[in-house]
Every structure is written in C-alpha cells, then in structure tokens.
Design an enzyme around this catalytic site. Sequence first.
Site, PDB file in Angstrom:
ATOM      1  N   ASP A  97      66.531  82.340  94.032  1.00 15.33           N
ATOM      2  CA  ASP A  97      66.957  81.881  92.710  1.00 15.33           C
ATOM      3  C   ASP A  97      68.030  80.799  92.812  1.00 15.33           C
ATOM      4  O   ASP A  97      68.609  80.397  91.803  1.00 15.33           O
ATOM      5  CB  ASP A  97      67.510  83.052  91.892  1.00 15.33           C
ATOM      6  CG  ASP A  97      66.391  83.911  91.300  1.00 15.33           C
ATOM      7  OD1 ASP A  97      65.223  83.515  91.435  1.00 15.33           O
ATOM      8  OD2 ASP A  97      66.685  84.962  90.730  1.00 15.33           O
ATOM      9  N   ASP A 123      51.549  41.070  66.564  1.00 17.55           N
ATOM     10  CA  ASP A 123      51.198  41.668  67.844  1.00 17.55           C
ATOM     11  C   ASP A 123      51.091  43.188  67.773  1.00 17.55           C
ATOM     12  O   ASP A 123      50.519  43.812  68.665  1.00 17.55           O
ATOM     13  CB  ASP A 123      52.248  41.309  68.908  1.00 17.55           C
ATOM     14  CG  ASP A 123      52.159  39.840  69.321  1.00 17.55           C
ATOM     15  OD1 ASP A 123      51.084  39.252  69.104  1.00 17.55           O
ATOM     16  OD2 ASP A 123      53.137  39.311  69.846  1.00 17.55           O
ATOM     17  N   GLY A 126      47.241  50.090  78.407  1.00 17.01           N
ATOM     18  CA  GLY A 126      45.919  50.689  78.336  1.00 17.01           C
ATOM     19  C   GLY A 126      44.879  49.691  77.866  1.00 17.01           C
ATOM     20  O   GLY A 126      43.765  49.651  78.377  1.00 17.01           O
ATOM     21  N   LEU A 127      45.254  48.859  76.889  1.00 15.47           N
ATOM     22  CA  LEU A 127      44.348  47.820  76.415  1.00 15.47           C
ATOM     23  C   LEU A 127      44.049  46.825  77.523  1.00 15.47           C
ATOM     24  O   LEU A 127      42.911  46.402  77.726  1.00 15.47           O
ATOM     25  CB  LEU A 127      44.964  47.101  75.207  1.00 15.47           C
ATOM     26  CG  LEU A 127      44.135  45.948  74.638  1.00 15.47           C
ATOM     27  CD1 LEU A 127      42.836  46.465  74.054  1.00 15.47           C
ATOM     28  CD2 LEU A 127      44.936  45.195  73.584  1.00 15.47           C
TER      29      LEU A 127
END
Length: 511
Positions: free
Chosen positions: A36, A274, A409-410
């Site tokens: 722990d 944009d 991603g685009l």
Amino acid sequence: MKLTVWTYEGPTHVGAMRVATAMKGLHYVLHAPQGDTYADLLFTMIERRNHRPPVTYTTFQARDLGSDTAHLFKDACQDAYDRFQPEAIIVGASCTAELIQDDPAGLAETMGLNVPVIPLELPSYSRKENFGADETFYQIVKSLAKPCERTSRISCNILGATALGFRHRDDIQEITALLYELGIDVNVCAPLDATPSDIARMGAAHFNVLLYPETGEAAARWCERSFEQPYTKTVPMGVGATRDFIAEVCQICGIEPNVDESRLRLPWWSKSVDSTYLTGKRVFIFGDGTHVKAAARVAKDEMGFEVVGVGCYNREFARDIRALAKDIGVESLISDDYLEVEQTIEALQPEMILGTQMERHIGKRLGIPCAVISAPVHVQDFPARYSPVMGFEGANVLFDTWIHPLVMGLEEHLLHMFRDDFEFHDEAGPSHHGGHAPKPIDRPAEAPVAPTVQEGTDVAVWLADAERELKKIPFFVRGKAKRNTEKYALDQGVTEISVDTLYEAKAHYAR
C-alpha cells in the site's frame, strides 16, 4: 469492492494522501502493509512533484500479523514527528490495515505528541477517494480552524484544491487574479499550499469560494455553520459560468462587477468561419460530477456541440447528473465500471468524447477523438505551461483543448482519403509527425483467402472489397455504418457482406 484493471477512484486513504500532499507542515502517518506504499509513485511521477509526499507508513508484513502491530504504528508516529517536526499530524489506516482494527487514532492520542493529532475514520469498503479527500479536509478544518476577527478588506478562502487534481494549480492562480480584479483578497487557499497555521485563520475571511465540491464541500458547509461564512455555488468553468460566478461573488460582497474580458476569445472563436463546421458535433461527456456539469454547459451553449450522453463515476453526484441529463434530453450513466462506459460510447458513436484518462484510452480503441476534462488523469495532464480550465483564460484553454482533437481527426481523415497519392500513401505516416517518411515496403502478393462462417453463429463475414469500401467512410460514423450493415445482413440472412450489401444497407436505413 471488486478487482479491476483500471479504476476511476482509489480507496479513501488515497484521498487523504491528496490532502496531506497538497499541504505544507502536515504529516500523514498511515498504518498500512507493504504493497500500500505507493504515494511516491502517485505524486512524484504522475504529478511531477519536486517533493516527496509527506506520508510515513508502518509497512507491517505478513509475519507481523501474528504479534502486536500497535507498536509498529507508535514507532512510525514517533519517527515521523522527530524527523519532520510537522505542525500537525493526521493518522489513519489503509483499506488492508483497517481489517486488523489497531485503532491508529487511539494509539496516537496516548503518545502525548506536542502537536495536534487528527484521527481519520475513513470507511474504505463503502466509500472512495473523493470522499476520503473531502472528509480529511473537513476533519482538518474542524480541528484547527478558530473564530477570528474579519480582515479589514473583503477577503475569501478558496477551498477544495488538492494534489492530483485536474489543473487545480492553475485554476487557483486564475481565480485569485479574477478576485483581485474585483477588489477581493484571498485569505487562505486550502488545502493546496496551506499550512495548519493557515487553516487556523480561515475564520477571518468574509466568505468561501468552493471550486471543487468533491473535495471541499464538507469543509465549506462547516465554515458556513461555524463562522457564518457563505460559500459560492457556481463553478467558474466556461464563459457563462464565469460571469455567473462573478455575479454571485458580487452579490455576496455587495459590490459592483468590474472585470476585464479583453483576453476572452472563446465566444468569437467558436462563432468564426473555421469553427462553424464543428457546430452540431455529437459529444459524450463523462468524469467527476462537477466537471461534467460545467463541460455540458460549455459544450452545448458555447461551442455549439450536441451532447448525446452524460455520466459520472462518483455516485455522490448521481442526482445532479441525472437532473442534467433530463434537462438535455439524454440518458445518464452513473457507473465506475470503465467497461460499461466503453459499451455506452460504442453504442452512441459520438464524434468526440470529453472524459478522463480512461476515456482517452477508450477513444483510442474506438477511433474517436477525446479531450480530457476531469481526473483521473495521467502525467500529460500536468503541463509545465499555465493551463487553467476555470475563469476567462480557462475558457480559452477549453476551446483549444476541445477543438484540436477534432481538427487533427479531420486531417487524418483527409490523409486517409488521399492515401493513394504519392505524398499521402499509408507508409508515409502522419504529416504532423515530421521527419522522413519511411520507404514503401514491397510486400509479396497474398493469395486470396476464402471467407468462412462458423457453424451456428449469427456473424456475417466481411469480404475484402467491402472492408476496403467501409474504410472510406469517415471515422466518426464508420462504427455505426458497420453495425447497421451487419444488422441488415443478419435480418436478410446474408452470411457474406459484399460491397453491394454495404450499399443496400445504407439505402435501407436512409428510408
């Protein structure tokens, strides 16, 4: 309690560690077995702290359980006091040590140490990390804070920031500057960077600013009862919430708001050309209750996203999140099972996830962009730069953090569309990684393999041409198209999915 590979919250004593590590002049003596003792790993590696956490362990072993382990705790307490000379000590047991019932609180009281010793009774098997932090901070404030004469200038305490918190360090700096613009001093910020002496003078403030209810609400409520200090209910995350927070503070103090918004960029940027192509993007939000509630408002009202699902892992906030989901018109998910969260995300097929480090991993597996908005987090979410998520600068940070995964991603989708181009073929690698593209690999032609269907299953097999066609579909709807096609094939009794099957399914669901 259950075994799991990943967990959103640790046991309650980890919450106590977060409070102790955030403070100065406080030491935590933890009755715990070997295994722990991982505070160093948590705080020096994940949070990049340049000081070791102020935690001393008894570290008893299996062979010690046959004898009296109380002397181990007393020795550890005395050693911690002699070595570190803290202003106060908190004592408690880990979830494993709780089973042997040594009563650390009672043992510490009999030692006669010359500093306040604050016992922690943390139910390790029914509550979790955030509760442990909240209860620990409450017990410290209850034990050390005293009634004081109010400061001559209007002042407040900022409550709830701990170690391992999501951007707590920078949020405190941003909100302190915001309060200063309003003419309000910060009397004490706690537990982050506070000493026990600072806690003692919390009563001098006129009111409290509660930034993190998960870890500071119990203390804020106690101060309201004991010192007649009201506390703020608005978490200033996002433009609208920050303005509401300013209005709430001014109402408490009886002053007029006068804040410079010249550095605020999110409203205009989110309406710019944009950004308009991002309007209506479907997002799923998951994390701790406070950050989920704030993020849902920002996503829906300030970024123009469509929230398709919300949820939290800390059940103490289940009622709030269910009410939020009802207002938005979506289903809520209250769960600390990351596999259930993954199933929900896969079913909803959002175009973006706003979540924790766990959802970042889920997003990678499912091919869905993810921005982290809440603890638990990994080392990359403790940036060296100034990066708050509260206040007006925090709103700017949210815009960047949430937009960039969608933009990248685009870009990757466009690169995939043009993958046969000489510059963008599959072996070239992502353009933003820089460096030289690896040379194309000449692979021998593979003989076509006949698709097979296992006897007695309902799973249709994708033919190679159909799989190639599927990959042309944008990543953010590809999963849904795949599932719809497989369902259509099953309904039609088709065992091999061809290109024709793919487009027949598309036409079927478009009706």
